[in-house]
Design an enzyme around this catalytic site. Structure first.
Site, PDB file in Angstrom:
ATOM      1  N   HIS A 265       0.817  -1.222   0.000  1.00 20.13           N
ATOM      2  CA  HIS A 265       0.000   0.000   0.000  1.00 20.13           C
ATOM      3  C   HIS A 265       0.850   1.272   0.000  1.00 20.13           C
ATOM      4  CE1 HIS A 265      -3.216  -2.675   0.571  1.00 20.13           C
ATOM      5  NE2 HIS A 265      -3.354  -2.623   1.880  1.00 20.13           N
TER       6      HIS A 265
ATOM      7  N   TYR B  90      -5.896  19.539   2.062  1.00 20.24           N
ATOM      8  CA  TYR B  90      -5.796  20.875   2.638  1.00 20.24           C
ATOM      9  C   TYR B  90      -4.338  21.340   2.682  1.00 20.24           C
ATOM     10  CZ  TYR B  90      -5.315  18.282   7.133  1.00 20.24           C
ATOM     11  OH  TYR B  90      -4.955  17.426   8.136  1.00 20.24           O
TER      12      TYR B  90
END
Length: 590
Positions: free
Chosen positions: A338, A479
């Site tokens: 991953h 963000y």
């Protein structure tokens, strides 16, 4: 104006040939010329695939002698110029209807948790969104004795409709379930797979058959199933593809052995090694964020970036999976696949195109540029029992399926370095663990300090560095942390967030990763699947470290269930002048 490509092909995308396009009015003049130059062409069913999210249609051609007069031959003989558009359309449809194809999806290991919780729900979601071809059938295959009706009852318990699309939900479910069937058999029996092949042919009803096998089974029986499926149940006149779930071996040697065994029966382009993290929406968005925004791409290098953090945490232990997990550990289970795959996508050079092979070529180059891991740059841990709020949480070795003397890590942190011109000297810190304080997965990019710091000289203020956070899960968001003046007459600076919160910005529900990957496999799109040389490069990086840990019997540092992990992980970060970005609470409040 928004730029977009269709999310899914309509069902008609899977049937038409090149003649559909030739029959448009704008192409009438050129068609006679095409057929005169190619007087003996017959057209096969097209391949439909996506490149970078854009659907493309390719028509295959092959030489065939001209025979009896048919509607297609009339077009080729020049009658097209005298026929109406309606006649052309009817002639084209006459030809393509005899070339219809169907897709048979066989979920091997259909009675297991992965199939019930992920694969069948993902297939239903694709059906609900009209992303599956017009003709398809789903078969469950496992050793468990079960009828079609029992399979449908089992599957129906896990199906849900989109939050933003609930109309006709029950009708859609019923339609989908009527296309689901079950076949019981042994995983190593060619006779049972021959029986499956016979059943598949009955449902395919003479159409061109394309077959997809999803191996939702333990890795030790991968090869037996592939052998039986390919020798006894592969398509005779279409494609055959196999999706293989991780783990792909335990080290370089076992992975290479598995690859060689699979390639005795399959070509590389038939093998789809799935890593579901590559199907997550914000992982898919990585290349878009970087390569389509001028403000990011020039800064994507050692000149502006101080460090990159890839963080994976789960707030639960190995409950129910201790026996399986103890054979692999967190490094094999999460970091080697991953997190390393995300790192490769994040740090690779700009590919020549969005074609699967161009992207995977760049990923392989990047993986081969990573410096070999050193034991001093790795911290491992294992969670222990802990009582919190009157509730006692069990430790890893409290699991009855785990040996009491197990040294298997449930937590690992590592510092990696990429030896190329773009990333030389930039630490890439990975951290993955179970039974931690929170659940989440994110990429944190910490930029360098502003040179000169004008505000420290004038006002004695230390500026915070900018930080880009890509939150993969939960509550997906991107963000950017910036320095900003607090409103007022004085000069006071504050750190603020510029936020793209997906749930707020977009009304559509984010598809599950398995939906995207299953659709890609059906379409033959390989961008998000792992190639064999990519797998080799990943294992060559971690295998020496894993062997050293096991040979030296390195004891993992114990950390309480529900904590932030081993203390030594903070020392590892500090060694490279880095502070883990997730130690505050703001990452879960943005």
């Amino acid at each position: 104006m928004a730029l977009s490509s269709p999310k899914c092909p309509s069902s008609s995308c899977f049937a038409p040939t090149l003649l559909h396009r030739l029959a448009s009015p704008s192409n009438l003049r050129s068609q006679n010329l095409i057929f005169k130059r190619l007087p003996s062409l017959s057209f096969e069913s097209p391949k439909v695939r996506r490149r970078g999210g854009v659907y493309m249609q390719e028509a295959a051609t092959k030489a065939a002698p001209a025979t009896e007069e048919t509607p297609l031959n009339k077009i080729k003989d020049g009658i097209l110029s005298k026929s109406s558009h309606l006649e052309v359309r009817d002639a084209v449809n006459f030809d393509t209807n005899t070339k219809e194809s169907t897709v048979s999806i066989t979920v091997v290991g259909a009675s297991g948790d992965l199939a019930k919780k992920k694969i069948f729900p993902a297939l239903f979601a694709l059906y609900y969104e009209d992303c599956l071809p017009k003709h398809f059938t789903i078969f469950g295959y496992a050793r468990t004795k079960m009828t079609d009706a029992e399979l449908r009852i089992m599957v129906s318990k896990t199906l849900t409709c989109r939050i933003d699309k609930r109309e006709n939900c029950n009708d859609k479910m019923e339609e989908f379930l009527q296309r689901c069937f079950y076949h019981s058999g042994q995983y190593d029996s060619e006779e049972h797979f021959m029986a499956l092949d016979k059943t598949l042919k009955e449902h395919e009803a003479g159409k061109q058959s394309n077959r997809l096998f999803y191996l939702s089974i333990p890795p030790n029986i991968f090869v037996n199933v592939v052998k039986c499926a390919c020798t006894s149940a592969s398509s005779a006149n279409g494609w055959t593809r196999v999706i293989v779930e991780k783990p792909f071996g335990r080290d370089s040697e076992s992975s290479a052995t598995l690859t060689r065994s699979l390639k005795q029966y399959l070509k590389e382009d038939q093998i789809f090694r799935i890593d579901h993290y590559l199907g997550k929406e914000l992982v898919e968005n990585l290349s878009v964020l970087r390569f389509s925004n001028l403000m990011f791409e020039p800064q994507w290098s050692r000149q502006y970036i101080r460090n990159v953090q890839l963080i994976f945490s789960e707030d639960f232990g190995t409950e129910g999976r201790g026996g399986y997990f103890d054979n692999y550990g967190i490094i094999r289970d999460v970091m080697q696949n991953h997190l390393l795959q995300i790192l490769a996508l994040f740090a690779m050079e700009t590919p020549v195109s969005l074609d699967a092979e161009d992207i995977r070529n760049e990923k392989v180059k990047l993986l081969r540029s990573i410096r070999p891991l050193q034991l001093e740059d790795v911290v491992i841990g294992q969670y222990k029992s802990h009582t919190k709020g009157g509730v006692k949480y069990p430790g890893y070795i409290d699991d009855k399926t785990v040996p009491r003397d197990s040294l298997t890590p449930t937590f690992a942190a590592a510092a990696l370095f990429i030896d190329n011109a773009r990333w030389d000297g930039v630490p890439f810190l990975m951290k993955a663990g179970k039974a931690l304080h929170a659940r989440g997965a994110e990429i944190r990019v910490q930029f360098r300090h502003v040179p000169g710091n004008l505000y420290k000289r004038s006002y004695g203020m230390n500026l915070e560095t900018n930080e880009l956070v890509i939150r993969l899960q939960p509550d997906e968001a991107i963000y950017l942390k910036i320095n900003n003046k607090v409103p007022g007459l004085g000069m006071k600076l504050d750190r603020s967030n510029l936020i793209l919160h997906y749930a707020t910005r977009y009304s559509k529900e984010i598809p599950d990763a398995y939906e995207r990957l299953l659709l890609d496999a059906i379409e033959g799109e390989r961008r998000l699947f792992i190639r064999s040389d990519e797998l080799d490069a990943a294992w060559s990086l971690f295998t020496p470290l894993l062997k050293e840990l096991e040979e030296k019997k390195v004891v993992p540092e114990l950390y309480p269930y529900g904590s932030r992990g081993p203390v030594r992980s903070h020392y590892l970060a500090a060694k490279y002048n880095v502070r883990w970005g997730d130690i505050g609470t703001e990452s879960h409040q943005a």
